[in-house]
Design a protein around this motif. Structure first.
Motif, PDB file in Angstrom:
ATOM      1  N   GLY A 321      -2.194  41.761  12.094  1.00  0.00           N
ATOM      2  CA  GLY A 321      -3.051  41.290  13.169  1.00  0.00           C
ATOM      3  C   GLY A 321      -2.599  39.984  13.792  1.00  0.00           C
ATOM      4  O   GLY A 321      -1.787  39.247  13.215  1.00  0.00           O
ATOM      5  N   TYR A 322      -3.128  39.694  14.977  1.00  0.00           N
ATOM      6  CA  TYR A 322      -2.851  38.421  15.654  1.00  0.00           C
ATOM      7  C   TYR A 322      -4.012  37.466  15.350  1.00  0.00           C
ATOM      8  O   TYR A 322      -5.078  37.547  15.963  1.00  0.00           O
ATOM      9  N   TYR A 323      -3.782  36.591  14.372  1.00  0.00           N
ATOM     10  CA  TYR A 323      -4.851  35.733  13.877  1.00  0.00           C
ATOM     11  C   TYR A 323      -4.652  34.271  14.272  1.00  0.00           C
ATOM     12  O   TYR A 323      -3.519  33.791  14.357  1.00  0.00           O
ATOM     13  N   PHE A 324      -5.770  33.591  14.496  1.00  0.00           N
ATOM     14  CA  PHE A 324      -5.739  32.150  14.740  1.00  0.00           C
ATOM     15  C   PHE A 324      -6.828  31.494  13.908  1.00  0.00           C
ATOM     16  O   PHE A 324      -7.711  32.161  13.354  1.00  0.00           O
ATOM     17  N   ASN A 325      -6.753  30.187  13.795  1.00  0.00           N
ATOM     18  CA  ASN A 325      -7.745  29.404  13.056  1.00  0.00           C
ATOM     19  C   ASN A 325      -8.782  28.902  14.048  1.00  0.00           C
ATOM     20  O   ASN A 325      -8.445  28.156  14.974  1.00  0.00           O
ATOM     21  N   ASN A 326     -10.033  29.280  13.857  1.00  0.00           N
ATOM     22  CA  ASN A 326     -11.068  28.918  14.824  1.00  0.00           C
ATOM     23  C   ASN A 326     -11.340  27.424  14.865  1.00  0.00           C
ATOM     24  O   ASN A 326     -12.010  26.945  15.785  1.00  0.00           O
ATOM     25  N   ASN A 327     -10.846  26.683  13.889  1.00  0.00           N
ATOM     26  CA  ASN A 327     -10.984  25.227  13.893  1.00  0.00           C
ATOM     27  C   ASN A 327      -9.745  24.532  14.444  1.00  0.00           C
ATOM     28  O   ASN A 327      -9.680  23.303  14.458  1.00  0.00           O
ATOM     29  N   ALA A 328      -8.774  25.317  14.886  1.00  0.00           N
ATOM     30  CA  ALA A 328      -7.515  24.764  15.398  1.00  0.00           C
ATOM     31  C   ALA A 328      -7.165  25.436  16.725  1.00  0.00           C
ATOM     32  O   ALA A 328      -6.470  26.460  16.742  1.00  0.00           O
ATOM     33  N   PRO A 329      -7.647  24.912  17.837  1.00  0.00           N
ATOM     34  CA  PRO A 329      -7.383  25.522  19.148  1.00  0.00           C
ATOM     35  C   PRO A 329      -5.902  25.744  19.438  1.00  0.00           C
ATOM     36  O   PRO A 329      -5.549  26.695  20.140  1.00  0.00           O
ATOM     37  N   ALA A 330      -5.045  24.897  18.874  1.00  0.00           N
ATOM     38  CA  ALA A 330      -3.603  25.030  19.119  1.00  0.00           C
ATOM     39  C   ALA A 330      -3.067  26.358  18.604  1.00  0.00           C
ATOM     40  O   ALA A 330      -2.126  26.925  19.178  1.00  0.00           O
ATOM     41  N   SER A 331      -3.674  26.882  17.523  1.00  0.00           N
ATOM     42  CA  SER A 331      -3.202  28.164  16.976  1.00  0.00           C
ATOM     43  C   SER A 331      -3.523  29.308  17.939  1.00  0.00           C
ATOM     44  O   SER A 331      -2.751  30.260  18.064  1.00  0.00           O
ATOM     45  N   LEU A 332      -4.642  29.220  18.648  1.00  0.00           N
ATOM     46  CA  LEU A 332      -4.969  30.211  19.672  1.00  0.00           C
ATOM     47  C   LEU A 332      -4.088  30.014  20.897  1.00  0.00           C
ATOM     48  O   LEU A 332      -3.610  30.992  21.498  1.00  0.00           O
ATOM     49  N   ALA A 333      -3.843  28.784  21.262  1.00  0.00           N
ATOM     50  CA  ALA A 333      -2.984  28.489  22.413  1.00  0.00           C
ATOM     51  C   ALA A 333      -1.586  29.064  22.208  1.00  0.00           C
ATOM     52  O   ALA A 333      -0.962  29.562  23.156  1.00  0.00           O
ATOM     53  N   THR A 334      -1.103  29.031  20.978  1.00  0.00           N
ATOM     54  CA  THR A 334       0.223  29.583  20.674  1.00  0.00           C
ATOM     55  C   THR A 334       0.256  31.087  20.936  1.00  0.00           C
ATOM     56  O   THR A 334       1.206  31.605  21.539  1.00  0.00           O
ATOM     57  N   LEU A 335      -0.784  31.797  20.501  1.00  0.00           N
ATOM     58  CA  LEU A 335      -0.849  33.238  20.747  1.00  0.00           C
ATOM     59  C   LEU A 335      -0.916  33.541  22.238  1.00  0.00           C
ATOM     60  O   LEU A 335      -0.246  34.453  22.728  1.00  0.00           O
ATOM     61  N   ILE A 336      -1.716  32.783  22.956  1.00  0.00           N
ATOM     62  CA  ILE A 336      -1.843  33.000  24.408  1.00  0.00           C
ATOM     63  C   ILE A 336      -0.515  32.763  25.102  1.00  0.00           C
ATOM     64  O   ILE A 336      -0.108  33.516  25.994  1.00  0.00           O
ATOM     65  N   SER A 337       0.189  31.720  24.688  1.00  0.00           N
ATOM     66  CA  SER A 337       1.496  31.403  25.265  1.00  0.00           C
ATOM     67  C   SER A 337       2.491  32.532  25.014  1.00  0.00           C
ATOM     68  O   SER A 337       3.253  32.926  25.910  1.00  0.00           O
ATOM     69  N   GLN A 338       2.482  33.087  23.805  1.00  0.00           N
ATOM     70  CA  GLN A 338       3.377  34.198  23.477  1.00  0.00           C
ATOM     71  C   GLN A 338       3.037  35.434  24.297  1.00  0.00           C
ATOM     72  O   GLN A 338       3.929  36.160  24.756  1.00  0.00           O
ATOM     73  N   LEU A 339       1.736  35.667  24.497  1.00  0.00           N
ATOM     74  CA  LEU A 339       1.307  36.807  25.307  1.00  0.00           C
ATOM     75  C   LEU A 339       1.789  36.655  26.748  1.00  0.00           C
ATOM     76  O   LEU A 339       2.340  37.596  27.340  1.00  0.00           O
ATOM     77  N   ALA A 340       1.574  35.471  27.323  1.00  0.00           N
ATOM     78  CA  ALA A 340       1.970  35.220  28.711  1.00  0.00           C
ATOM     79  C   ALA A 340       3.469  35.351  28.910  1.00  0.00           C
ATOM     80  O   ALA A 340       3.940  35.704  29.998  1.00  0.00           O
ATOM     81  N   ALA A 341       4.207  35.091  27.829  1.00  0.00           N
ATOM     82  CA  ALA A 341       5.676  35.199  27.892  1.00  0.00           C
ATOM     83  C   ALA A 341       6.155  36.615  27.617  1.00  0.00           C
ATOM     84  O   ALA A 341       7.367  36.873  27.596  1.00  0.00           O
ATOM     85  N   GLY A 342       5.213  37.531  27.405  1.00  0.00           N
ATOM     86  CA  GLY A 342       5.579  38.929  27.185  1.00  0.00           C
ATOM     87  C   GLY A 342       6.118  39.224  25.804  1.00  0.00           C
ATOM     88  O   GLY A 342       6.830  40.216  25.610  1.00  0.00           O
TER      89      GLY A 342
END
Length: 381
Positions: A321-342
């Motif tokens: 799964g694509y998991y992030f830490n809900n107490n660490a916004p940067a971990s979600l930002a990393t996933l979003i960045s990877q998605l936007a980059a295809g």
């Protein structure tokens, strides 16, 4: 066999009716007679008409006091005379007077969360919720639990109350093909608006506890490197005004849109147009126990789901799964960045394992296994 689902409130605000309207038609196709007791509201009528066939018998009761509601539901159950009663949630308001029943129906109760584990339930309210949870074990002839955590919790509680033989079925939420295949009335409009952009969707309550500001802070980080990423927030909640103020302060207005409550008939358009979904969870009893129904709605659309390594998402997506830490916004930002980059693709999930058809099959097998004598008696009538 005849089953009656007893539901609570308006589905616009209380989502526990989803099991009733999701399993109704699949159970019908397996030979069950199906009835639903529901509060009379515009949204309930619309959703039931949308997801259930005319063969499902629906009985509406007027909104009233808790006592009035209990008496109305008891009277309707006596009119319906079901073999099985399934409460889609259990509360002081969503119950019946067992001593007033004309027919001894088998009573089943669904648990989709653990109210005593919700942080907002404190003091006397917490103890009232805990008492209600234990009462359900004594009140029911069987339990359906929508998460593995709830199965373990209620199996333990049954043992504590000397009811080790109480049947407990693990039955998470699922997706409804009627919603997935509904006409995509806004798809072209959304596809044009967000053409060449990355669209993320969160659908749920707008509260801090549900990760609202984790998502907003992640978008603040992303906005510094990319202006083509958009977050659509579908829903309402007590921290909505505060969230809008944050978006305005951080000048995220062009990338974050608050859409409020979105009609069910429009959801397939949004889900088909999205590039990914976000479903934040916390490492708390509340989130280990609850079943995030939205994730099951996302699965058929074959898009990445950004969630947390907590409870049911871990059961669905496993280690891939694509998991992030809900107490660490940067971990979600990393996933979003990877998605936007295809760089991300959907995790492969067996969709058939998460349909209401599969839940209906599992439920029927469970009934046949644990209530064989009653099934045989009904068959011989």
């Amino acid at each position: 066999m005849k089953i009656c689902f007893i539901t609570l409130g308006d589905i616009k605000f209380i989502a526990t009716m989803k099991r009733a309207i999701g399993m109704a038609d699949p159970l019908l196709s397996m030979g069950w007679e199906v009835a639903i007791i529901a509060q009379d509201s515009e949204e309930n009528r619309k959703r039931i008409a949308m997801e259930c066939s005319d063969a499902v018998k629906v009985y509406y009761y007027p909104e009233g006091t808790a006592g009035e509601e209990v008496r109305a539901k008891t009277a309707l159950v006596n009119e319906i005379a079901p073999d099985y009663i399934l409460f889609c949630s259990f509360s002081f308001r969503n119950r019946i007077l067992k001593n007033k029943l004309k027919l001894k129906s088998t009573i089943l109760i669904e648990h989709s969360e653990l109210p005593s584990g919700i942080p907002d339930n404190k003091g006397l309210r917490k103890y009232a919720m805990l008492a209600l949870e234990y009462w359900s074990v004594l009140y029911a002839d069987g339990l359906l639990c929508a998460s593995k955590y709830l199965c373990k919790t209620y199996t333990k509680r049954a043992a504590q109350l000397f009811r080790r033989q109480l049947p407990v079925l693990y039955s998470p939420y699922a997706f409804n093909n009627e919603v997935v295949e509904s006409p995509r009335i806004r798809f072209e409009e959304l596809a044009d608006t967000y053409s060449g952009k990355t669209m993320l969707i969160y659908m749920g309550t707008m509260t801090r506890n549900y990760g609202l500001f984790t998502m907003l802070q992640a978008m603040e980080m992303i906005s510094k490197e990319r202006k083509d990423v958009h977050l659509l927030l579908l829903g309402q909640g007590r921290h909505l005004a505060e969230a809008k103020a944050f978006v305005k302060e951080k000048q995220l207005d062009m990338q974050v849109q608050f859409l409020g409550y979105t009609a069910e008939e429009e959801l397939s358009s949004y889900f088909a147009a999205a590039d990914a979904f976000i479903s934040p969870l916390n490492d708390t009893v509340q989130d280990w126990a609850r079943c995030p129904s939205k994730i099951y709605m996302y699965i058929p659309f074959n898009k990445p789901v950004f969630t947390c390594r907590i409870g049911e998402p871990l059961e669905i997506f496993g280690e891939q799964g694509y998991y992030f830490n809900n107490n660490a916004p940067a971990s979600l930002a990393t996933l979003i960045s990877q998605l936007a980059a295809g760089k991300l693709a959907p995790v492969k999930v067996n969709k058939a394992a998460h349909s209401w058809e599969k839940r209906a099959v599992d439920f029927t097998e469970w009934i046949n296994s644990h209530y064989a004598a009653k099934v045989l008696r009904i068959a011989n009538l």
